[in-house]
Design an enzyme around this catalytic site. Structure first.
Site, PDB file in Angstrom:
ATOM      1  N   GLY A 130       0.849  -1.145   0.253  1.00  0.00           N
ATOM      2  CA  GLY A 130       0.024   0.114   0.091  1.00  0.00           C
ATOM      3  C   GLY A 130       0.968   1.134   0.040  1.00  0.00           C
ATOM      4  O   GLY A 130       2.047   1.380   0.504  1.00  0.00           O
TER       5      GLY A 130
ATOM      6  N   CYS B  69       5.107  -6.508   2.097  1.00  0.00           N
ATOM      7  CA  CYS B  69       5.644  -5.048   2.118  1.00  0.00           C
ATOM      8  C   CYS B  69       4.500  -4.465   3.194  1.00  0.00           C
ATOM      9  O   CYS B  69       4.930  -4.383   4.183  1.00  0.00           O
ATOM     10  CB  CYS B  69       5.256  -4.496   0.704  1.00  0.00           C
ATOM     11  SG  CYS B  69       6.286  -2.970   0.455  1.00  0.00           S
ATOM     12  N   TYR B  70       3.834  -3.293   2.653  1.00  0.00           N
ATOM     13  CA  TYR B  70       2.738  -2.618   3.705  1.00  0.00           C
ATOM     14  C   TYR B  70       2.263  -3.582   4.775  1.00  0.00           C
ATOM     15  O   TYR B  70       2.268  -3.291   5.949  1.00  0.00           O
ATOM     16  CB  TYR B  70       1.762  -1.844   2.854  1.00  0.00           C
ATOM     17  CG  TYR B  70       1.054  -0.829   3.691  1.00  0.00           C
ATOM     18  CD1 TYR B  70       1.461   0.464   4.231  1.00  0.00           C
ATOM     19  CD2 TYR B  70      -0.179  -1.286   4.518  1.00  0.00           C
ATOM     20  CE1 TYR B  70       0.797   1.271   5.172  1.00  0.00           C
ATOM     21  CE2 TYR B  70      -0.913  -0.466   5.415  1.00  0.00           C
ATOM     22  CZ  TYR B  70      -0.337   0.717   5.469  1.00  0.00           C
ATOM     23  OH  TYR B  70      -1.121   1.624   6.346  1.00  0.00           O
TER      24      TYR B  70
ATOM     25  N   HIS C 199       8.107  -7.672  -2.705  1.00  0.00           N
ATOM     26  CA  HIS C 199       6.885  -8.142  -3.714  1.00  0.00           C
ATOM     27  C   HIS C 199       7.034  -9.666  -4.344  1.00  0.00           C
ATOM     28  O   HIS C 199       7.717  -9.543  -5.383  1.00  0.00           O
ATOM     29  CB  HIS C 199       6.491  -7.205  -4.793  1.00  0.00           C
ATOM     30  CG  HIS C 199       5.981  -5.890  -4.093  1.00  0.00           C
ATOM     31  ND1 HIS C 199       4.813  -5.757  -3.436  1.00  0.00           N
ATOM     32  CD2 HIS C 199       6.721  -4.802  -3.687  1.00  0.00           C
ATOM     33  CE1 HIS C 199       4.658  -4.529  -2.973  1.00  0.00           C
ATOM     34  NE2 HIS C 199       5.993  -3.893  -2.983  1.00  0.00           N
TER      35      HIS C 199
ATOM     36  N   GLU D 186       4.709 -11.364  -5.703  1.00  0.00           N
ATOM     37  CA  GLU D 186       3.833 -11.391  -6.696  1.00  0.00           C
ATOM     38  C   GLU D 186       4.246 -10.839  -8.007  1.00  0.00           C
ATOM     39  O   GLU D 186       3.524 -11.381  -9.089  1.00  0.00           O
ATOM     40  CB  GLU D 186       2.405 -10.624  -6.434  1.00  0.00           C
ATOM     41  CG  GLU D 186       2.554  -8.920  -6.215  1.00  0.00           C
ATOM     42  CD  GLU D 186       2.981  -8.691  -4.838  1.00  0.00           C
ATOM     43  OE1 GLU D 186       3.660  -9.219  -4.268  1.00  0.00           O
ATOM     44  OE2 GLU D 186       2.430  -7.278  -4.700  1.00  0.00           O
TER      45      GLU D 186
ATOM     46  N   ASP E 212     -14.363 -12.725 -23.639  1.00  0.00           N
ATOM     47  CA  ASP E 212     -15.434 -12.978 -22.366  1.00  0.00           C
ATOM     48  C   ASP E 212     -16.834 -13.262 -22.645  1.00  0.00           C
ATOM     49  O   ASP E 212     -17.209 -14.219 -22.360  1.00  0.00           O
ATOM     50  CB  ASP E 212     -15.240 -11.462 -21.636  1.00  0.00           C
ATOM     51  CG  ASP E 212     -14.023 -11.309 -21.315  1.00  0.00           C
ATOM     52  OD1 ASP E 212     -12.913 -12.209 -21.233  1.00  0.00           O
ATOM     53  OD2 ASP E 212     -13.638  -9.782 -21.154  1.00  0.00           O
TER      54      ASP E 212
ATOM     55  N   LYS F  41      -8.633 -12.896 -16.436  1.00  0.00           N
ATOM     56  CA  LYS F  41      -8.360 -13.125 -18.111  1.00  0.00           C
ATOM     57  C   LYS F  41      -8.007 -14.410 -18.339  1.00  0.00           C
ATOM     58  O   LYS F  41      -8.536 -15.252 -18.944  1.00  0.00           O
ATOM     59  CB  LYS F  41      -7.862 -12.041 -18.677  1.00  0.00           C
ATOM     60  CG  LYS F  41      -8.061 -11.970 -20.019  1.00  0.00           C
ATOM     61  CD  LYS F  41      -9.504 -11.184 -20.390  1.00  0.00           C
ATOM     62  CE  LYS F  41      -9.671 -11.245 -21.829  1.00  0.00           C
ATOM     63  NZ  LYS F  41     -10.971 -10.319 -22.081  1.00  0.00           N
TER      64      LYS F  41
END
Ligand code: GLN
Length: 543
Positions: A55, A82-83, A169, A171, A227, A370
């Site tokens: 954040g 992190c945050y 991070h 991710e 989609d 997606k």
């Protein structure tokens, strides 16, 4: 639904959707919630684990995003990123302050490989850092399990309470072993079984849709995009002919696209549904004639779509359900899922619900990213070309023609774009066959495994590419005669998330070949330009 759930608690960081995607890539289902979500609601969801995201704030500042201490006392494993790691430390009695050295970018990381979160991770690895603050003192019961040069607490653990924190991070792809670390948390700490798979999703949805729809009538607006196509096939598998799909061909589709959609969904295609194709090109061209302001063009195209769709819906009579291809990023970005504020409110079929008579909306893909939608598409047997179709804006070629739109200009863009895509794909595939061959992997040219082939595509392969009409005319000479024709712009970008993008470095000889073919084969074009602009400051589309 009785399935494993991990909660991603959003503190407003920029990679939060990525966190959720990485969790799902580990076959664990997760959902994003705001840090404002009451603790009782969190407990009631009975999560297997909780991940706190990064954040922008400093957690020690007055009014910064925070969380209940109880979050860490429920016996549910928590991983702070992190945050999230900083906040966990602060709330549990450690200290966080401005770091003497801020870290940004690739950073060498030394980990304690005996920790369950670092199982199978190299002792000396790399991570992606992006922080100004740091944990200066850990909370009681914690120990350091990773360090960097500047950071004594790059990762922390309280094994007894199952609480973990990473300052970096995991991710982002810049942390090469990040997905593994997240997987370790999910499997080794939370004890997840990893039962989130797309084949079971399909079975489950078909069952749910049948229960919900009963003998009702269902209507779906088909755009030809990924989609809406996947949503339509899912519905057709569930309720067959109770489904009617209306496909509005607004004359602003890519070359032959209308016919391709019809080949898949029409009466000669493999699916059991009612298919209505409306050829509305003329109507659109009349409405768009002489209009050059981009926002007005968008508006006209959107409104006309609703009008055409409405007319068709009236012919069908009352329907019970309307299908929409909403996907999870739409939900999160419209502020319903996470904390990333209201970026824009998405309406897949702009305002449609107000105009068409129906009882309820069905959004079977509402919780999917997606890449998961694509997996579902393949699972359902939708052709590879359709599943991996490039993103295409709703207003179609209408916003890839700068200035006013006409049938003649649409044809120029369609033909140029088709040549461009054909050449890029051919070159990328040729590269891939050779690269695979060199790696000892044989791909059958007559009947290639497309997914495998794609995995060998060159690094320059754009994530999105198309031709656009600049609406600029210039002087040229062809066959000794003066010409005064249009300039076509080629756009190609590399992007991970479409939030930022860079122009792709397509080899010059390929661009030259495309240029040659467009000049020779497309009437009305005497110049081809390559757009080098990144995003920001440019956008991917031209209007
Ligand atoms: N704002 C905090 C810092 O600067 C956390 C940053 C983050 O979560 N990426 O350290």
């Amino acid at each position: 639904m009785d399935k494993e759930l991990v909660l991603v608690i959003d503190f407003g960081g920029q990679y939060n959707q990525l966190v959720a995607r990485r969790v799902r890539e580990n076959n664990v289902y997760c959902e994003i919630y705001s840090y404002r979500t009451p603790i009782d609601q969190i407990r009631a969801m009975n999560p297997k684990g909780i991940i706190l995201t990064g954040g922008p704030a400093s957690c020690y500042e007055e009014g910064a995003a925070s969380c209940d201490k109880e979050l860490f006392e429920m016996g549910v494993p928590v991983l702070g990123l992190c945050y999230g790691a900083q906040l966990m430390s602060l709330v549990l009695g450690g200290n966080v302050e401005k770091a003497p050295v801020r870290e940004y970018g690739h950073t060498a990381l030394k980990v304690d490989t005996s920790s369950p979160v670092f199982d199978g991770v190299k002792e000396n690895t790399t991570c992606w850092m992006s922080h100004n603050d740091y944990i200066s003192r850990i909370a009681p019961g914690f120990r350091s399990i990773a360090t960097t040069d500047a950071c004594p607490y790059a990762a922390i653990a309280n094994d007894a309470q199952k609480l973990y924190g990473f300052q970096y991070h995991p991710e982002v792809l810049h942390t090469p072993e990040g997905t593994k670390m997240l997987g370790n948390f999910l499997y080794n700490v939370c004890g997840c079984a990893g039962d989130w798979k797309m084949d079971s999703f399909v079975q489950e949805q078909i069952k749910l849709i049948r229960e919900k729809v009963g003998s009702g009538k269902v209507l779906c607006a088909l755009s030809g995009g990924v989609d809406s196509s996947v949503a339509a096939v899912l519905l057709s598998k569930a309720v067959g002919k109770q489904l009617t799909c209306v496909f509005v061909d607004h004359g602003l589709l890519r070359k032959d696209e209308g016919d391709q959609v019809e080949a898949v969904f029409g009466p000669d295609g493999p699916y059991d549904l009612n298919f209505i194709r409306v050829n509305a090109a003329e109507r659109y061209y009349v409405k768009l004639a002489g209009i050059s302001e981009p926002e007005r063009k968008r508006k006209i195209i959107g409104e006309e779509f609703i009008r055409v769709f409405e007319e068709e819906a009236k012919k069908i009579g009352r329907v019970d359900f309307l299908v929409q291809g909403t996907i999870y990023p739409d939900v999160v970005e419209s502020g319903l899922g996470g904390e990333s504020a209201v970026i824009k409110s998405h309406h897949n079929v702009g305002g449609l619900p107000d105009h068409v008579d129906f009882k309820e909306i069905i959004e079977p893909l509402r919780n999917l990213f997606k890449d998961e939608v694509r997996k579902v598409g393949l699972e359902l047997g939708i052709p590879d070309q359709l599943v991996f179709r490039q993103p295409f804006p709703g207003p179609g070629l209408g916003i890839r023609i700068i200035g006013d739109v006409s049938a003649e200009k649409v044809k120029i863009v369609q033909d140029s774009d088709a040549i461009y895509r054909e050449e890029i794909e051919a070159a990328a595939n040729e590269y891939a066959y050779e690269a695979a061959g060199a790696a000892g992997v044989k791909i059958d040219r007559a009947n290639p495994d497309h997914a495998l082939l794609r995995s060998y595509w060159p690094s320059w392969m754009p994530d999105q590419y198309f031709a656009a009409l600049t609406n600029m005319r210039s002087v040229g000479v062809m066959g000794d005669e003066r010409t005064y024709d249009f300039a076509v712009a080629l756009r190609a970008v590399k992007t991970v998330d479409f939030m930022t993008a860079e122009s792709a470095q397509i080899p010059y000889e390929i661009l030259m070949k495309v240029m040659n073919r467009i000049i020779n084969e497309v009437r009305g074009v005497n110049r081809v330009l390559y757009d080098l602009t990144s995003k920001p400051p440019g956008t991917v589309e031209l209007e």
